[in-house]
Scaffold this motif. Structure first.
Motif, PDB file in Angstrom:
ATOM      1  N   LEU A   8       0.826  -1.387  -0.030  1.00 34.56           N
ATOM      2  CA  LEU A   8      -0.105  -0.015  -0.158  1.00 34.56           C
ATOM      3  C   LEU A   8       0.687   1.310   0.123  1.00 34.56           C
ATOM      4  N   ASN A   9       2.187   1.114   0.314  1.00 35.89           N
ATOM      5  CA  ASN A   9       2.844   2.509   0.166  1.00 35.89           C
ATOM      6  C   ASN A   9       3.503   2.931  -1.197  1.00 35.89           C
ATOM      7  N   PRO A  10       3.001   3.885  -1.798  1.00 36.27           N
ATOM      8  CA  PRO A  10       3.138   3.990  -2.971  1.00 36.27           C
ATOM      9  C   PRO A  10       4.792   4.806  -3.269  1.00 36.27           C
ATOM     10  N   PHE A  11       5.633   4.820  -2.192  1.00 38.15           N
ATOM     11  CA  PHE A  11       6.888   5.250  -2.303  1.00 38.15           C
ATOM     12  C   PHE A  11       7.759   4.052  -2.353  1.00 38.15           C
ATOM     13  N   SER A  12       7.527   2.994  -1.778  1.00 36.68           N
ATOM     14  CA  SER A  12       8.120   1.621  -1.777  1.00 36.68           C
ATOM     15  C   SER A  12       7.719   0.847  -3.177  1.00 36.68           C
ATOM     16  N   LEU A  13       6.478   1.141  -3.652  1.00 35.63           N
ATOM     17  CA  LEU A  13       6.266   0.551  -5.086  1.00 35.63           C
ATOM     18  C   LEU A  13       7.268   1.317  -5.963  1.00 35.63           C
ATOM     19  N   MET A  14       7.305   2.603  -5.931  1.00 34.59           N
ATOM     20  CA  MET A  14       8.050   3.232  -6.952  1.00 34.59           C
ATOM     21  C   MET A  14       9.443   2.824  -6.986  1.00 34.59           C
ATOM     22  N   MET A  15      10.004   2.399  -5.852  1.00 36.28           N
ATOM     23  CA  MET A  15      11.442   1.936  -5.685  1.00 36.28           C
ATOM     24  C   MET A  15      11.549   0.555  -5.880  1.00 36.28           C
ATOM     25  N   GLU A  16      10.543  -0.202  -6.079  1.00 36.94           N
ATOM     26  CA  GLU A  16      10.631  -1.733  -6.392  1.00 36.94           C
ATOM     27  C   GLU A  16       9.715  -2.306  -7.575  1.00 36.94           C
ATOM     28  N   PRO A  17       9.955  -1.903  -8.777  1.00 33.80           N
ATOM     29  CA  PRO A  17       9.202  -2.230  -9.965  1.00 33.80           C
ATOM     30  C   PRO A  17       8.743  -3.569 -10.034  1.00 33.80           C
ATOM     31  N   GLU A  18       9.473  -4.623  -9.451  1.00 33.71           N
ATOM     32  CA  GLU A  18       8.831  -6.102  -9.284  1.00 33.71           C
ATOM     33  C   GLU A  18       7.899  -6.109  -8.438  1.00 33.71           C
ATOM     34  N   LEU A  19       7.781  -5.439  -7.306  1.00 33.88           N
ATOM     35  CA  LEU A  19       6.790  -5.561  -6.514  1.00 33.88           C
ATOM     36  C   LEU A  19       5.510  -4.819  -6.979  1.00 33.88           C
ATOM     37  N   VAL A  20       5.689  -3.863  -7.730  1.00 31.23           N
ATOM     38  CA  VAL A  20       4.731  -3.266  -8.453  1.00 31.23           C
ATOM     39  C   VAL A  20       4.010  -4.353  -9.293  1.00 31.23           C
ATOM     40  N   LEU A  21       4.667  -5.107 -10.117  1.00 29.16           N
ATOM     41  CA  LEU A  21       4.296  -6.283 -10.904  1.00 29.16           C
ATOM     42  C   LEU A  21       3.458  -7.055 -10.259  1.00 29.16           C
ATOM     43  N   GLN A  22       3.958  -7.641  -9.133  1.00 35.93           N
ATOM     44  CA  GLN A  22       3.343  -8.648  -8.289  1.00 35.93           C
ATOM     45  C   GLN A  22       1.937  -8.103  -7.658  1.00 35.93           C
ATOM     46  N   THR A  23       1.904  -6.697  -7.236  1.00 38.49           N
ATOM     47  CA  THR A  23       0.935  -6.162  -6.741  1.00 38.49           C
ATOM     48  C   THR A  23      -0.294  -6.168  -7.959  1.00 38.49           C
ATOM     49  N   MET A  24       0.240  -5.825  -8.963  1.00 35.88           N
ATOM     50  CA  MET A  24      -0.867  -5.752  -9.922  1.00 35.88           C
ATOM     51  C   MET A  24      -1.453  -6.946 -10.556  1.00 35.88           C
ATOM     52  N   GLU A  25      -0.520  -7.913 -10.648  1.00 30.81           N
ATOM     53  CA  GLU A  25      -1.226  -9.464 -10.553  1.00 30.81           C
ATOM     54  C   GLU A  25      -2.237  -9.798  -9.687  1.00 30.81           C
ATOM     55  N   ARG A  26      -1.751  -9.623  -8.252  1.00 31.47           N
ATOM     56  CA  ARG A  26      -2.741  -9.780  -7.298  1.00 31.47           C
ATOM     57  C   ARG A  26      -3.898  -9.144  -7.090  1.00 31.47           C
ATOM     58  N   SER A  27      -4.166  -7.867  -7.724  1.00 34.07           N
ATOM     59  CA  SER A  27      -5.168  -7.048  -7.852  1.00 34.07           C
ATOM     60  C   SER A  27      -6.555  -7.336  -8.303  1.00 34.07           C
ATOM     61  N   THR A  28      -7.226  -7.618  -7.192  1.00 38.36           N
ATOM     62  CA  THR A  28      -8.777  -7.962  -8.032  1.00 38.36           C
ATOM     63  C   THR A  28      -9.393  -7.016  -8.651  1.00 38.36           C
ATOM     64  N   GLN A  29      -9.083  -5.830  -8.299  1.00 36.02           N
ATOM     65  CA  GLN A  29      -9.825  -4.485  -8.993  1.00 36.02           C
ATOM     66  C   GLN A  29      -9.236  -4.558 -10.413  1.00 36.02           C
ATOM     67  N   LEU A  30      -8.110  -4.695 -10.504  1.00 35.49           N
ATOM     68  CA  LEU A  30      -7.607  -4.775 -11.870  1.00 35.49           C
ATOM     69  C   LEU A  30      -7.852  -5.924 -12.835  1.00 35.49           C
ATOM     70  N   ARG A  31      -8.157  -6.943 -12.310  1.00 37.90           N
ATOM     71  CA  ARG A  31      -8.573  -8.047 -12.893  1.00 37.90           C
ATOM     72  C   ARG A  31     -10.029  -8.062 -13.190  1.00 37.90           C
ATOM     73  N   GLY A  32     -10.808  -7.260 -12.409  1.00 35.51           N
ATOM     74  CA  GLY A  32     -12.083  -7.035 -12.605  1.00 35.51           C
ATOM     75  C   GLY A  32     -12.406  -5.943 -13.798  1.00 35.51           C
ATOM     76  N   LEU A  33     -11.484  -5.221 -14.495  1.00 33.65           N
ATOM     77  CA  LEU A  33     -11.752  -4.418 -15.208  1.00 33.65           C
ATOM     78  C   LEU A  33     -12.071  -5.033 -16.627  1.00 33.65           C
ATOM     79  N   ARG A  34     -12.977  -4.130 -17.304  1.00 29.29           N
ATOM     80  CA  ARG A  34     -13.365  -4.724 -18.714  1.00 29.29           C
ATOM     81  C   ARG A  34     -12.143  -4.319 -19.609  1.00 29.29           C
ATOM     82  N   ARG A  35     -11.931  -5.362 -20.653  1.00 29.67           N
ATOM     83  CA  ARG A  35     -10.806  -4.701 -21.468  1.00 29.67           C
ATOM     84  C   ARG A  35     -11.515  -4.719 -22.822  1.00 29.67           C
ATOM     85  N   HIS A  36     -11.336  -3.790 -23.591  1.00 28.78           N
ATOM     86  CA  HIS A  36     -11.655  -3.441 -25.042  1.00 28.78           C
ATOM     87  C   HIS A  36     -11.014  -2.643 -25.751  1.00 28.78           C
ATOM     88  N   LYS A  37     -10.803  -2.898 -27.049  1.00 27.94           N
ATOM     89  CA  LYS A  37      -9.778  -1.789 -27.660  1.00 27.94           C
ATOM     90  C   LYS A  37     -10.573  -0.661 -28.303  1.00 27.94           C
TER      91      LYS A  37
END
Length: 78
Positions: A8-37
């Motif tokens: 949840l700490n945005p500053f630690s996420l900015m310093m650790e890009p791999e943690l950002v990717l892991q967080t994005m993969e675990r996010s239910t909100q991001l997975r719930g987004l509809r995708r369209h072109k």
């Protein structure tokens, strides 16, 4: 700090890009987004008539013909 606090700490996420990717993969909100072109519009919403295109060309030509240096010099000298 716990792992949740790091997530949840945005500053630690900015310093650790791999943690950002892991967080994005675990996010239910991001997975719930509809995708369209989204594609750019192929045609303008308002069709241009020949008269409108001619008026625009005349306006552009008038702007191009205007000598802005003389206008600017006159403005700055006054």
């Amino acid at each position: 700090m716990t792992l949740l606090a790091l997530d949840l700490n945005p500053f630690s996420l900015m310093m650790e890009p791999e943690l950002v990717l892991q967080t994005m993969e675990r996010s239910t909100q991001l997975r719930g987004l509809r995708r369209h072109k989204l594609r750019p519009l192929d045609k303008p919403l308002i069709p241009y008539t020949k008269e409108a295109l001619a008026a625009r060309a005349a306006y552009d030509a008038a702007i191009d013909a205007e000598d802005f240096e003389d206008v600017a010099d006159a403005y700055l000298l006054n």
